[in-house]
Design an enzyme around this catalytic site. Structure first.
Site, PDB file in Angstrom:
ATOM      1  N   GLN A 192       9.051 -42.997  38.862  1.00 18.42           N
ATOM      2  CA  GLN A 192       7.934 -42.770  37.953  1.00 18.42           C
ATOM      3  C   GLN A 192       8.284 -43.267  36.551  1.00 18.42           C
ATOM      4  O   GLN A 192       9.423 -43.629  36.264  1.00 18.42           O
ATOM      5  CB  GLN A 192       7.566 -41.275  37.933  1.00 18.42           C
ATOM      6  N   LYS A 195       9.695 -38.597  28.898  1.00 21.99           N
ATOM      7  CA  LYS A 195       8.789 -38.418  30.032  1.00 21.99           C
ATOM      8  C   LYS A 195       7.469 -37.914  29.487  1.00 21.99           C
ATOM      9  O   LYS A 195       7.435 -36.914  28.756  1.00 21.99           O
ATOM     10  CB  LYS A 195       9.377 -37.447  31.060  1.00 21.99           C
ATOM     11  N   GLU A 221       5.817 -36.019  38.014  1.00 21.24           N
ATOM     12  CA  GLU A 221       6.828 -35.368  37.190  1.00 21.24           C
ATOM     13  C   GLU A 221       6.145 -34.741  35.973  1.00 21.24           C
ATOM     14  O   GLU A 221       5.129 -35.252  35.493  1.00 21.24           O
ATOM     15  CB  GLU A 221       7.893 -36.360  36.748  1.00 21.24           C
ATOM     16  N   LEU A 224      23.133 -39.344  28.013  1.00 17.60           N
ATOM     17  CA  LEU A 224      24.562 -39.158  28.230  1.00 17.60           C
ATOM     18  C   LEU A 224      25.308 -40.398  27.750  1.00 17.60           C
ATOM     19  O   LEU A 224      24.707 -41.447  27.524  1.00 17.60           O
ATOM     20  CB  LEU A 224      24.831 -38.909  29.710  1.00 17.60           C
ATOM     21  N   ASP A 258      13.355 -31.619  44.854  1.00 19.38           N
ATOM     22  CA  ASP A 258      13.689 -33.050  44.793  1.00 19.38           C
ATOM     23  C   ASP A 258      15.123 -33.268  44.315  1.00 19.38           C
ATOM     24  O   ASP A 258      15.365 -34.010  43.374  1.00 19.38           O
ATOM     25  CB  ASP A 258      12.703 -33.757  43.867  1.00 19.38           C
ATOM     26  N   ASP A 291      17.384 -34.784  35.959  1.00 21.88           N
ATOM     27  CA  ASP A 291      16.107 -35.123  36.594  1.00 21.88           C
ATOM     28  C   ASP A 291      15.432 -33.897  37.199  1.00 21.88           C
ATOM     29  O   ASP A 291      15.454 -33.684  38.414  1.00 21.88           O
ATOM     30  CB  ASP A 291      16.317 -36.191  37.669  1.00 21.88           C
TER      31      ASP A 291
END
Length: 571
Positions: free
Chosen positions: A253, A269, A290, A376, A442, A462
């Site tokens: 996505q 996001k 998401e 990160l 997920d 995630d």
């Protein structure tokens, strides 16, 4: 007669004026009283952002708190490392690690006793609790992910071969987008722009906040909850000017890579559906959108459980036009912008799923809610290894995974490296508990930092498909705990504490989420989702209790060893 009539008329006028004056005085008095009552009430605004000192209130008093997991073997090296990283990661403990065990044993029944909370803030009281301030193993030089060399060492050519971790001599930063993607697209393959070596050599206090976060990553946790830089970092992402935008490659996505001053980068996001929209029960777990608020809530929940394994995430309200469309250099992304019939500015990007005009991301008409996750360290400096979860789902509409067909599946896992020793198995069960609480199905892979080998924590990355349903729990997420009947004692004690009325999980979660900037627009999690947390927490504790009735080795310490004393005490 005429004079008498005029006198009565004048008296009536005066009387009317007197009543009018009295009424005006009463109205004025009521108005002044209301102003005095509301003088201290701050107005709220959709764009209002909290101050730095309110982002994470528990970090304000952390410098004097008695507990931390971060110590180096030598005091002098510890102080030097702490000074150069610009972090408050070293907090001296009262007593030795041996004393810590005695403290933990006294806290074994903490979840069964209602705690007295004197402070108005349950969140602050929670983080002051002894279960959140237990000493950790001492950290040596190789227990830090990254280190900065001293100026003298950097100038000495012979010091390059000393084997120490070094970010100065690593050359320019490489974009992780050049790395090979996973078969489903790895979640957060981060990258940074090149960073001037001269800047690295300056006073650590001048290091950008994202760099201080990177330098604070240790073998056992991604960040120290008491680090004051943590609140400043999330405030930085929510307020600083956005310099550049490109679409993040890979994944299923849409994700955007946002660039900030001082080479900072965060993963965006967007909001694609209403916060209160519940996932259709007929959809498979891999067919759902998401959620930006799920990423934010996952960070807060992970912190409340004491894991500290989700990168810091914060919400932000951005302008789709001025902060994405007008500054992006990604032509593939810019070609997907359009104005909807409702007059909203929309785009969809290019990805494997849900990147089409039928699934656009739209502002209203320009404003868009997003989540920003801290990146990160670059893979060139801190490579990560991706592990396939033993309890990975089949991602098929017809086939079942092996663990779904074999009730004794965990017996095989326990004999397979790296799950046959150390903390890897209880770390995986920690992750399963987190996923069950937020209903995240997920979790097909997880990652660790390669430099730490198998003796390290798991990255909880995630989490966008979490918090999709509040009306239904998914017991299959807890299968690792049900089949293995093994759990870390500190995790169990904290869960029991969070089930008490004084520190109820839904209450402290609500208070924690209020600190996010987007909470000024609407609650990040609805009340049904918060209530579901309490219900699911009780379900986890029930599974542990059932395990204790069936097995003798359920409770494990933070070193991954069975703790018989705790098992008997908590039974």
């Amino acid at each position: 007669m005429i004079k008498l009539s005029r006198s009565r008329s004048t008296s009536s006028i005066y009387l009317g004026l007197a009543f009018l004056s009295l009424a005006l005085h009463l109205l004025l008095a009521m108005f002044c009283f209301s102003i005095l009552q509301n003088a201290c009430v701050l107005p709220t605004s959709p764009n209002a952002l909290p101050r730095r000192d309110t982002q994470h209130p528990e970090s304000i008093s952390s410098s004097s708190a008695a507990s931390s997991s971060h110590k180096l073997s030598a005091v002098s090296r510890d102080e030097e490392h702490h000074k150069r990283n610009g972090e408050a990661l070293q907090h001296k403990e009262e007593g030795s690690p041996g004393d810590a065990t005695e403290k933990e044993k006294k806290l074994a029944g903490a979840g069964k006793v209602i705690q007295n909370v004197n402070s108005q803030s349950q969140l602050e009281a929670l983080f002051k609790h002894a279960l959140y301030n237990l000493p950790r193993p001492e950290l040596n030089d190789d227990d830090w992910l990254l280190r900065l060399k001293e100026n003298e060492d950097a100038k000495d050519p012979e010091s390059k071969g000393d084997g120490t971790k070094d970010v100065i001599n690593s050359g320019s930063w490489q974009s992780a987008s050049e790395e090979e993607e996973e078969e489903e697209g790895e979640e957060e393959e981060e990258g940074e722009e090149g960073y001037d070596k001269d800047i690295w050599m300056t006073d650590p206090d001048t290091h950008p906040l994202w760099l201080r976060f990177h330098l604070g990553i240790s073998r056992w946790e991604l960040y120290n909850r008491k680090d004051p830089n943590l609140g400043q970092l999330t405030h930085y992402w929510s307020t600083q000017r956005i310099l550049g935008v490109v679409q993040k490659k890979g994944g299923t996505q849409l994700k955007l890579l946002m660039s900030f001053p001082n080479y900072g980068q965060a993963l965006l996001k967007p909001m694609k559906q209403s916060r209160d929209a519940e996932t259709d029960v007929n959809l498979f777990y891999f067919s759902d959108f998401e959620r930006h608020n799920a990423e934010i809530a996952a960070f807060h929940l992970d912190r409340l459980l004491g894991f500290n394994r989700v990168p810091p995430v914060v919400g932000r309200l951005i302008n789709v036009t001025t902060e994405i469309r007008e500054i992006t250099t990604d032509h593939r992304l810019s070609r997907t912008f359009f104005t909807s019939p409702a007059g909203n500015v929309c785009f969809h990007g290019q990805c494997e799923y849900y990147c089409s005009p039928e699934h656009p991301v739209c502002g209203q008409p320009h404003a868009l809610e997003v989540s920003l996750a801290t990146m990160l360290p670059d893979l060139a400096l801190a490579p990560r290894r991706s592990w396939r979860s033993p309890w990975r789902r089949s991602y098929s509409r017809t086939k079942l995974a092996q663990w779904e067909k074999d009730p004794a599946f965990c017996d095989r896992v326990k004999q397979t490296p790296p799950y046959n020793q150390g903390t890897r198995l209880v770390d995986l069960i920690d992750m399963a508990v987190l996923d069950f609480l937020m209903s995240n199905m997920d979790r097909h892979h997880y990652e660790t930092f390669e430099d730490f080998g198998n003796d390290t924590f798991l990255l909880h990355l995630d989490n966008g498909r979490a918090f999709g349903r509040h009306s239904r729990d998914e017991p299959s997420i807890l299968v690792p705990l049900q089949q293995c009947c093994r759990i870390r004692r500190s995790t169990l004690l904290r869960m029991r504490l969070l089930s008490t009325p004084s520190f109820r999980l839904s209450d402290v979660m609500r208070e924690s989420l209020v600190q996010d900037p987007l909470a000024s627009i609407a609650p990040l999690l609805s009340e049904p989702h918060l209530s579901a947390l309490d219900r699911r927490l009780a379900a986890v504790l029930q599974v542990v209790q059932t395990c204790q009735h069936r097995h003798k080795d359920v409770i494990y310490n933070d070193l991954g060893a069975y703790d018989e004393d705790y098992d008997q005490q908590l039974d």
